[in-house]
Structures are given as structure tokens and as C-alpha cells.
Design a protein around this motif. Structure first.
Motif, PDB file in Angstrom:
ATOM      1  N   GLY A   1       0.760  -1.096   0.023  1.00 13.61           N
ATOM      2  CA  GLY A   1       0.015  -0.062   0.055  1.00 13.61           C
ATOM      3  C   GLY A   1       0.714   1.274  -0.025  1.00 13.61           C
ATOM      4  N   PHE A   2       1.789   1.296   0.840  1.00 15.86           N
ATOM      5  CA  PHE A   2       3.000   2.532   0.939  1.00 15.86           C
ATOM      6  C   PHE A   2       3.327   2.494  -0.562  1.00 15.86           C
ATOM      7  N   LEU A   3       3.727   1.367  -1.336  1.00 19.47           N
ATOM      8  CA  LEU A   3       4.664   1.577  -2.691  1.00 19.47           C
ATOM      9  C   LEU A   3       3.491   2.129  -3.589  1.00 19.47           C
ATOM     10  N   VAL A   4       2.115   1.649  -3.598  1.00 17.83           N
ATOM     11  CA  VAL A   4       1.109   2.057  -4.386  1.00 17.83           C
ATOM     12  C   VAL A   4       0.675   3.464  -4.429  1.00 17.83           C
ATOM     13  N   ILE A   5       0.804   3.938  -3.102  1.00 19.97           N
ATOM     14  CA  ILE A   5       0.446   5.394  -2.728  1.00 19.97           C
ATOM     15  C   ILE A   5       1.472   6.298  -3.169  1.00 19.97           C
ATOM     16  N   GLY A   6       2.812   5.777  -3.207  1.00 20.56           N
ATOM     17  CA  GLY A   6       4.061   6.555  -3.562  1.00 20.56           C
ATOM     18  C   GLY A   6       4.003   6.734  -5.154  1.00 20.56           C
ATOM     19  N   VAL A   7       3.852   5.537  -5.995  1.00 19.23           N
ATOM     20  CA  VAL A   7       3.836   5.522  -7.362  1.00 19.23           C
ATOM     21  C   VAL A   7       2.491   6.571  -7.798  1.00 19.23           C
ATOM     22  N   LEU A   8       1.286   6.568  -7.313  1.00 18.90           N
ATOM     23  CA  LEU A   8       0.209   6.971  -7.565  1.00 18.90           C
ATOM     24  C   LEU A   8       0.526   8.627  -7.357  1.00 18.90           C
TER      25      LEU A   8
ATOM     26  N   TYR B   1       2.890   9.874 -10.154  1.00 21.37           N
ATOM     27  CA  TYR B   1       2.031  10.097 -11.446  1.00 21.37           C
ATOM     28  C   TYR B   1       1.249  11.476 -11.281  1.00 21.37           C
ATOM     29  N   LEU B   2       0.468  11.515 -10.309  1.00 27.78           N
ATOM     30  CA  LEU B   2      -0.272  12.945 -10.021  1.00 27.78           C
ATOM     31  C   LEU B   2       0.267  14.024  -9.727  1.00 27.78           C
ATOM     32  N   GLY B   3       1.643  13.949  -9.363  1.00 28.48           N
ATOM     33  CA  GLY B   3       2.574  15.223  -9.147  1.00 28.48           C
ATOM     34  C   GLY B   3       1.892  15.760  -7.710  1.00 28.48           C
ATOM     35  N   THR B   4       1.608  15.049  -6.751  1.00 30.09           N
ATOM     36  CA  THR B   4       1.000  15.416  -5.412  1.00 30.09           C
ATOM     37  C   THR B   4       1.945  14.708  -4.522  1.00 30.09           C
ATOM     38  N   GLY B   5       1.496  14.998  -3.202  1.00 26.08           N
ATOM     39  CA  GLY B   5       2.206  14.143  -2.152  1.00 26.08           C
ATOM     40  C   GLY B   5       1.476  12.895  -1.799  1.00 26.08           C
ATOM     41  N   ARG B   6       2.262  12.079  -1.078  1.00 30.60           N
ATOM     42  CA  ARG B   6       1.594  10.996  -0.588  1.00 30.60           C
ATOM     43  C   ARG B   6       0.542  11.032   0.361  1.00 30.60           C
ATOM     44  N   PHE B   7       0.110  11.977   1.103  1.00 28.68           N
ATOM     45  CA  PHE B   7      -1.233  12.547   1.910  1.00 28.68           C
ATOM     46  C   PHE B   7      -2.302  12.516   1.052  1.00 28.68           C
ATOM     47  N   VAL B   8      -1.912  13.441  -0.107  1.00 28.56           N
ATOM     48  CA  VAL B   8      -3.076  13.574  -0.847  1.00 28.56           C
ATOM     49  C   VAL B   8      -3.564  12.303  -1.797  1.00 28.56           C
TER      50      VAL B   8
ATOM     51  N   VAL C   1       8.611  -7.790  -6.188  1.00 32.38           N
ATOM     52  CA  VAL C   1       8.109  -9.050  -5.666  1.00 32.38           C
ATOM     53  C   VAL C   1       6.834  -8.721  -4.553  1.00 32.38           C
ATOM     54  N   PHE C   2       7.006  -7.777  -3.822  1.00 33.29           N
ATOM     55  CA  PHE C   2       5.944  -7.470  -2.943  1.00 33.29           C
ATOM     56  C   PHE C   2       4.500  -7.069  -3.797  1.00 33.29           C
ATOM     57  N   THR C   3       4.546  -6.461  -4.740  1.00 38.42           N
ATOM     58  CA  THR C   3       3.308  -6.099  -5.491  1.00 38.42           C
ATOM     59  C   THR C   3       2.997  -7.326  -6.158  1.00 38.42           C
ATOM     60  N   GLY C   4       3.802  -7.984  -6.613  1.00 38.98           N
ATOM     61  CA  GLY C   4       3.175  -9.432  -6.995  1.00 38.98           C
ATOM     62  C   GLY C   4       2.629 -10.361  -6.274  1.00 38.98           C
ATOM     63  N   PHE C   5       3.255 -10.296  -5.034  1.00 44.57           N
ATOM     64  CA  PHE C   5       2.843 -11.218  -3.947  1.00 44.57           C
ATOM     65  C   PHE C   5       1.330 -10.737  -3.552  1.00 44.57           C
TER      66      PHE C   5
ATOM     67  N   SER D   1       3.751  -2.639 -10.351  1.00 43.34           N
ATOM     68  CA  SER D   1       4.811  -3.524 -10.917  1.00 43.34           C
ATOM     69  C   SER D   1       5.520  -3.158 -12.151  1.00 43.34           C
ATOM     70  N   LEU D   2       4.680  -2.610 -13.130  1.00 46.12           N
ATOM     71  CA  LEU D   2       5.380  -2.136 -14.284  1.00 46.12           C
ATOM     72  C   LEU D   2       6.194  -0.761 -14.055  1.00 46.12           C
ATOM     73  N   HIS D   3       5.540  -0.167 -13.233  1.00 46.85           N
ATOM     74  CA  HIS D   3       6.623   1.215 -13.008  1.00 46.85           C
ATOM     75  C   HIS D   3       7.890   0.782 -12.157  1.00 46.85           C
ATOM     76  N   PHE D   4       7.892   0.136 -11.406  1.00 49.20           N
ATOM     77  CA  PHE D   4       9.132  -0.598 -10.781  1.00 49.20           C
ATOM     78  C   PHE D   4      10.018  -1.340 -11.698  1.00 49.20           C
ATOM     79  N   LEU D   5       9.221  -2.017 -12.558  1.00 45.88           N
ATOM     80  CA  LEU D   5      10.082  -2.936 -13.448  1.00 45.88           C
ATOM     81  C   LEU D   5      10.907  -2.030 -14.512  1.00 45.88           C
ATOM     82  N   SER D   6      10.214  -0.921 -14.826  1.00 43.73           N
ATOM     83  CA  SER D   6      10.978   0.008 -15.783  1.00 43.73           C
ATOM     84  C   SER D   6      12.010   0.614 -14.935  1.00 43.73           C
ATOM     85  N   LEU D   7      11.876   0.893 -13.574  1.00 45.25           N
ATOM     86  CA  LEU D   7      13.043   1.561 -13.176  1.00 45.25           C
ATOM     87  C   LEU D   7      14.151   0.240 -12.574  1.00 45.25           C
ATOM     88  N   GLY D   8      13.851  -0.806 -12.932  1.00 46.89           N
ATOM     89  CA  GLY D   8      14.834  -1.915 -12.547  1.00 46.89           C
ATOM     90  C   GLY D   8      14.689  -2.372 -10.966  1.00 46.89           C
TER      91      GLY D   8
END
Length: 139
Positions: free
Chosen positions: A13-20, A23-30, A86-90, A73-80
Motif C-alpha cells: 500500500g505504501f508503494l502504491v500510494i507513492g507511485v500514484l 504520477y499525479l504530481g502530489t504528495g503521498r497524503f493527497v 516481488v511485494f506487489t506481485g505477491f 509493478s510495471l513502474h518498478f520494473l521500468s526502474l529496475g
């Protein structure tokens, strides 16, 4: 085991909020507030009956969550970065398998309770077993 599962889900969830948020150009809180508002379920009284309403209908919720996890997962794969993948796939695999897992565990527990109580469970407990009768044809 449950603590490991909860930790993995929380980190995902922390990773998903960070990626979102990226992409939205906001902070994690928003971004967290946006996701919370999107997936929130609120009790509501309609026609004298208590209902639970949300922005997303029930059949759409799981596919939206899985699509967000795949996007991550695709975002993190593109970053290497392979450990977040692994966490998002699980978590994705757990979300997809959860209905089957819940039904299987519940059926096993119900069977053991029936055996302990000395009762015969109904024949339709395991819907993966096909029960049929075969008769020979006389020629």
C-alpha cells in the motif's frame, strides 16, 4: 504468518500510494486521501433499510485494485527495482486467489466441525466434485 501477510500488504500500500503520488504530481497524503475516498464504503439508509454505498460498485473494486498493483509493478520494473515488484506481485496473487482460498478453508473447517459433531454434511459442500450415476445400456 498473518503478521508477515499484513506487513507485506502494508508495504505494498505504501508503494502504491507513492507511485500514484508520483504520477499525479502530489504528495503521498493527497494520493492516500484520493484512494481512501475512491474505495471508501459508507453506511446509508435507503427506503428504511441500511445499505453500504461507495463510489465503486462491488464487482469493480477488485479489478481496480489489481490494475493499480499491475501499474505499480510495471513502474518498478521500468526502474529496475525488483524487490518492490516481488511485494506487489505477491499482493496481486493473494488478491486474485483470496476468494478461492477463503472458500476452501471455510469448507475444510465446516467438514471438520461436522465430523466432530457426528453429523453428515450435505453432499454439495465440495462443488469441485462431480457426482453422477452411470447405467449400462442393454443392447
Amino acid at each position: 504468518m498473518l503478521a508477515v501477510l499484513a506487513g507485506a500488504m502494508t508495504y505494498t500500500g505504501f508503494l502504491v500510494i507513492g507511485v500514484l503520488a508520483e504520477y499525479l504530481g502530489t504528495g503521498r497524503f493527497v494520493a492516500g486521501l484520493l484512494l481512501g475516498g475512491l474505495f471508501a464504503r459508507i453506511p446509508w439508509i435507503i427506503n428504511g433499510k441500511l445499505r453500504i454505498v461507495g463510489l465503486l460498485p462491488q464487482p469493480v473494486r477488485r479489478p481496480v485494485i489489481v490494475s493499480l498493483l499491475v501499474l505499480c509493478s510495471l513502474h518498478f520494473l521500468s526502474l529496475g527495482a525488483y524487490m518492490p515488484v516481488v511485494f506487489t506481485g505477491f499482493t496481486t496473487a493473494f488478491l486474485i486467489l483470496f476468494p478461492w482460498l477463503k472458500r476452501t478453508v471455510f469448507d475444510r473447517m465446516r467438514l471438520s466441525v461436522f465430523r466432530f459433531a457426528g453429523k453428515q454434511p450435505s453432499r454439495s459442500i465440495d462443488d469441485r466434485v462431480i457426482d453422477a450415476e452411470f447405467k449400462e445400456k442393454k443392447e
